[in-house]
Design a protein around this motif. Sequence first.
Motif: not given
Length: 122
Positions: A55-59, A32-33, A50-51
Amino acid sequence: QVQLVGSGGGQVRTGGSLRLSCVASGGAFNTHALGWFRQAPGKEREFVSAFSYRSDSIYYSPSVKGRFTISGDNIKNTVYLQMNSLKPEDTGVYYCVAVKPPYNDFTSFEYSDGGTQVTVSS
């Protein structure tokens, strides 16, 4: 079974800083994020940040971008939210959440902790 345990928060003056932490169990760190929603008195719950380790993504929400920094530690299964330049409008209960993919928007979450209070006084 997913479990989220948040900590941190407190009371600071405008311009101050706080750090929130959230430990995720049950494999949520990888599936999960993880991040935070918040709810101010009399307002609806809103997405903050969120992290996603997977997916190595940040929001970030536009209201906190540039002031808040989210990060994750996959060894400790923990996410952190460093909150700088805090404003009175950042006041609210902050909920550590786990969001199921895909991350098209952040209007809901699958799991949450009980929340922690953040109060910013002017």
